[in-house]
Design a protein around this motif. Structure first.
Motif, short mmCIF file in Angstrom:
data_model
loop_
_atom_site.label_atom_id
_atom_site.label_comp_id
_atom_site.label_asym_id
_atom_site.label_seq_id
_atom_site.Cartn_x
_atom_site.Cartn_y
_atom_site.Cartn_z
N UNK A 1 -3.54 4.29 -1.74
CA UNK A 1 -4.54 4.86 -0.84
C UNK A 1 -4.26 6.34 -0.68
N UNK A 2 -5.26 7.14 -1.01
CA UNK A 2 -5.17 8.58 -0.78
C UNK A 2 -6.56 9.04 -0.34
N UNK B 1 0.86 -1.18 0.00
CA UNK B 1 0.00 0.00 0.00
C UNK B 1 0.89 1.23 0.00
N UNK B 2 0.76 2.04 -1.03
CA UNK B 2 1.42 3.34 -1.07
C UNK B 2 0.39 4.35 -0.58
N UNK C 1 -5.92 8.85 -9.09
CA UNK C 1 -5.89 8.46 -10.50
C UNK C 1 -5.16 7.14 -10.68
N UNK C 2 -4.14 6.92 -9.89
CA UNK C 2 -3.53 5.60 -9.82
C UNK C 2 -2.53 5.24 -10.89
N UNK D 1 -6.88 1.66 -6.63
CA UNK D 1 -6.81 3.01 -6.08
C UNK D 1 -8.07 3.24 -5.25
N UNK D 2 -7.88 3.79 -4.05
CA UNK D 2 -9.00 3.96 -3.15
C UNK D 2 -8.81 5.19 -2.27
N UNK D 3 -9.93 5.82 -1.91
CA UNK D 3 -9.91 6.94 -0.97
C UNK D 3 -10.31 6.47 0.43
N UNK D 4 -10.58 5.17 0.56
CA UNK D 4 -10.94 4.57 1.85
C UNK D 4 -9.89 3.53 2.19
#
Length: 171
Positions: A51-52, A26-27, A59-60, A66-69
């Protein structure tokens, strides 16, 4: 033939066994380093996740999730925080440390205490959990560009996972 008698040589020629473990990388926070980290991580057999918490930044990388959670993380998860200037650093790292991750680290200058320490203390995170956060991360190869930083970080993760100190073999 050397590859028939030397297992390391056989692996170099593509005779490695199948990957039987599921590893997750996980970055945390979108950045140029995160892009290289996830791209190279996929080549190393990691499930790659960006993860951001700012969904406009997810955007990934092709092939990476790619996830915001923050997803559920387990003991086969390595987490690398790629931006220690983000306001969300403390809460995100607190939430990562609440899960049984194998490894967590924050990029940054080793000559200064990382801002994550004060942020985690302010949130009431136990000192033992704060001590689980590695900083600096990766092998000291003099990295100066995002791709080099990603390679150093991944090499350090591989060495740590394999119980090795990293660096060159003795001559």
């Amino acid at each position: 033939m050397a590859s028939e008698t030397d297992p390391a040589c056989a692996v170099a020629h593509g005779a490695g066994g199948p990957v039987t473990e599921t590893r997750t990388l996980v970055a945390v926070f979108s950045s140029p380093v995160a892009e290289f980290l996830l791209r190279y991580g996929q080549d190393l057999g990691y499930r790659a996740v960006l993860f951001d918490p700012d969904e406009t930044r997810t955007a990934g990388v092709p092939g990476a999730e790619a996830t915001a959670v923050l997803p559920d993380l387990d003991a086969d998860t390595d987490v690398v925080v790629t931006d220690h200037h983000r306001a969300e650093l403390g809460p995100v790292l607190r939430d990562v440390l609440a899960q049984p991750v194998r490894w967590a680290g924050v990029m940054g200058n080793p000559r200064h205490e990382g801002p994550h320490v004060a942020a985690l203390r302010a949130l009431g995170v136990a000192e033992a959990d704060i001590a689980r956060v590695h900083r600096p991360i990766g092998l000291d190869i003099g990295s100066r560009r995002p791709a080099e930083i990603a390679i150093a970080a991944l090499a350090g993760l591989i060495a740590d996972r394999n119980g090795r100190p990293g660096g060159f073999f003795p001559r």
